[in-house]
Enzyme design. Structure first.
Site, PDB file in Angstrom:
ATOM      1  N   HIS A 121      -9.195  90.075  81.142  1.00 35.01           N
ATOM      2  CA  HIS A 121      -9.349  88.628  80.985  1.00 35.01           C
ATOM      3  C   HIS A 121      -9.478  88.013  82.373  1.00 35.01           C
ATOM      4  O   HIS A 121      -8.621  87.253  82.832  1.00 35.01           O
ATOM      5  CB  HIS A 121      -8.124  88.085  80.227  1.00 35.01           C
ATOM      6  CG  HIS A 121      -8.197  86.636  79.918  1.00 35.01           C
ATOM      7  ND1 HIS A 121      -7.517  85.681  80.634  1.00 35.01           N
ATOM      8  CD2 HIS A 121      -8.874  85.974  78.969  1.00 35.01           C
ATOM      9  CE1 HIS A 121      -7.768  84.487  80.119  1.00 35.01           C
ATOM     10  NE2 HIS A 121      -8.583  84.641  79.103  1.00 35.01           N
ATOM     11  N   ARG A 136     -10.883  75.981  73.833  1.00 35.26           N
ATOM     12  CA  ARG A 136     -12.285  76.118  74.237  1.00 35.26           C
ATOM     13  C   ARG A 136     -13.025  77.052  73.281  1.00 35.26           C
ATOM     14  O   ARG A 136     -12.429  77.956  72.717  1.00 35.26           O
ATOM     15  CB  ARG A 136     -12.369  76.706  75.657  1.00 35.26           C
ATOM     16  CG  ARG A 136     -12.093  75.705  76.733  1.00 35.26           C
ATOM     17  CD  ARG A 136     -11.080  76.211  77.735  1.00 35.26           C
ATOM     18  NE  ARG A 136      -9.713  76.077  77.236  1.00 35.26           N
ATOM     19  CZ  ARG A 136      -8.732  76.926  77.478  1.00 35.26           C
ATOM     20  NH1 ARG A 136      -8.950  77.978  78.205  1.00 35.26           N
ATOM     21  NH2 ARG A 136      -7.529  76.716  76.976  1.00 35.26           N
ATOM     22  N   GLU A 156      -6.710  82.732  67.847  1.00 27.50           N
ATOM     23  CA  GLU A 156      -6.853  84.127  67.423  1.00 27.50           C
ATOM     24  C   GLU A 156      -6.140  84.344  66.088  1.00 27.50           C
ATOM     25  O   GLU A 156      -6.678  84.975  65.170  1.00 27.50           O
ATOM     26  CB  GLU A 156      -6.270  85.078  68.491  1.00 27.50           C
ATOM     27  CG  GLU A 156      -7.018  85.053  69.835  1.00 27.50           C
ATOM     28  CD  GLU A 156      -6.548  83.947  70.785  1.00 27.50           C
ATOM     29  OE1 GLU A 156      -5.740  83.077  70.373  1.00 27.50           O
ATOM     30  OE2 GLU A 156      -6.987  83.959  71.943  1.00 27.50           O
ATOM     31  N   ASP A 169     -16.582  84.921  80.859  1.00 25.28           N
ATOM     32  CA  ASP A 169     -15.960  85.199  82.164  1.00 25.28           C
ATOM     33  C   ASP A 169     -15.133  86.488  82.199  1.00 25.28           C
ATOM     34  O   ASP A 169     -14.603  86.850  83.241  1.00 25.28           O
ATOM     35  CB  ASP A 169     -15.080  84.011  82.590  1.00 25.28           C
ATOM     36  CG  ASP A 169     -14.035  83.648  81.549  1.00 25.28           C
ATOM     37  OD1 ASP A 169     -14.176  84.075  80.377  1.00 25.28           O
ATOM     38  OD2 ASP A 169     -13.077  82.938  81.900  1.00 25.28           O
ATOM     39  N   PRO A 197     -19.394  81.870  73.754  1.00 19.41           N
ATOM     40  CA  PRO A 197     -19.573  80.451  74.069  1.00 19.41           C
ATOM     41  C   PRO A 197     -19.809  80.341  75.571  1.00 19.41           C
ATOM     42  O   PRO A 197     -19.256  81.121  76.343  1.00 19.41           O
ATOM     43  CB  PRO A 197     -18.212  79.822  73.716  1.00 19.41           C
ATOM     44  CG  PRO A 197     -17.355  80.931  73.189  1.00 19.41           C
ATOM     45  CD  PRO A 197     -17.973  82.226  73.572  1.00 19.41           C
TER      46      PRO A 197
END
Ligand code: UGA
Ligand code: MN
Length: 334
Positions: free
Chosen positions: A308, A165, A281, A195, A91
């Site tokens: 992450h 998100r 998740e 990211d 996304p």
């Protein structure tokens, strides 16, 4: 005694011979000048059909293969047909950092064989920035868009954890797979946020996923890394995590991959706005496996191959007219 006629014939032959020799020498010299440099390309190359750039690229691939072979590494680009495809679902949303993030991860993905990027924009329409970036990426990709409903959009002052998100975007990608992926071809699905930082080892670890594979994730949940805890039989027993270990699957989105077949066999498996915070998740995983089915990767979950990372939002001041010479140019894509 020689007749004048035979003298004439002899000197004529001599002249023809000398002319031929001179012609051959000149032809030889010309060929030598035009001859390709040895090592750049082989004589069998159709030099008109192959551009010099692709010839150089081919030579580089050859050198890399040689280097890999010398170091005992099997050529990762061999038997491409039999390698399961990795579908990475990303996304993405418009912001100052977007192009930098997408450039960074797309150039990592270029190094992964049999890779298919499903990129889903959180927007009403597809943007030129992402469209052009994908067209020039050299990757196999599918470009979709699915806008987050208004009530679920993060507002400017909202803390980022307030709303989930990527829900609508990942579901759109799953729908695309259910409509378009060939169920007979082996494939693995991975959720690759735009990211994070991905190491190439990660993709080779996940490629052999039978049902769901899991591994550690670095720099997440306010700890150095989170990981599945294994029992003495090498099965996932618990979770070492910085936050809510009681979750059924206390793992970040970047910490698992799912065999495509499982997602096709369970068409109800998807993400949900109704899931409690941090349970995205667990929502998707509980729909396709039990904890017992999980396949630990990355050396029994002792290696970190994905981070992450969250890039700091740049502070962009409007300095127009305040700093001499400062030009504000919105025609340049950043
Ligand atoms: C954590 C997890 O790593 C995410 O996978 C999970 O979706 C998220 O929490 C959550 O709880 O919803 P975090 O770094 O906080 O991640 O999330 P972001 O990286 O800000 O967003 C995840 C993905 O959704 C990114 O690829 C981002 O570009 C995309 N996104 C974010 C949108 O498409 N729209 C938005 O409005 C915000
Ligand atoms: Mn993130």
């Amino acid at each position: 005694m020689l007749s004048p006629r035979s003298v004439n014939v002899k000197s004529f032959r001599f002249i023809v011979f000398v002319t031929l020799v001179i012609f051959c020498v000149m032809l030889g010299l010309k060929l030598m000048v035009n001859l390709p440099e040895p090592g750049i390309y082989s004589v069998s190359d159709d030099s008109k059909a192959v551009s010099s750039q692709s010839r150089q690229l081919r030579a580089q691939i050859g050198r890399l293969r040689l280097l890999l072979a010398k170091n005992g590494v099997t050529n990762p680009y061999e038997n491409l047909e039999s390698l399961p495809t990795i579908y990475a679902i990303t996304p993405t949303h418009t912001r100052p950092l977007q192009k930098a993030e997408l450039t960074r991860i797309s150039q990592t993905f270029l190094l992964v064989p049999n890779f298919h990027w499903i990129i889903v924009e959180d927007s009403e329409t597809k943007t030129p920035l992402v469209t052009n970036l994908l067209a020039q990426s050299g990757l196999t990709y599918t470009h979709l868009n699915a806008e987050t409903p208004k009530e679920w959009k993060l507002l400017l002052d909202d803390p980022q954890w307030k709303k989930p998100r990527g829900v609508k975007q990942r579901n759109a990608a799953l729908q695309w797979l259910r409509n378009n992926a060939d169920p007979r071809k082996p494939a693995v699905v991975f959720f690759a946020d735009d990211d994070n930082t991905y190491s190439l080892e990660l993709f080779e670890e996940m490629r052999t996923t039978k049902k769901v594979s899991v591994w550690p994730v670095g720099l997440v949940g306010s700890v150095r890394f989170e990981r599945p805890i294994l029992d003495e039989h090498g099965k996932v027993a618990n979770w070492s995590t910085g936050w809510r270990p009681e979750r059924p699957f206390a793992i970040d989105m970047a910490g698992f991959a799912i065999n495509l077949k499982l997602l096709l066999d369970n068409p109800q498996a998807e993400f949900s706005f109704d899931a409690p915070r941090g349970y995205q998740e667990s929502t998707i995983l509980a729909a396709v496996v039990t904890k017992d089915d999980l396949e630990p990767k990355a050396s029994q979950c002792t290696k970190v191959y994905v981070w992450h990372t969250r890039t700091e939002n740049p502070k962009l001041n409007d300095l127009k007219g305040k700093v001499p010479g400062m030009i504000v140019d919105w025609t340049v894509e950043v």
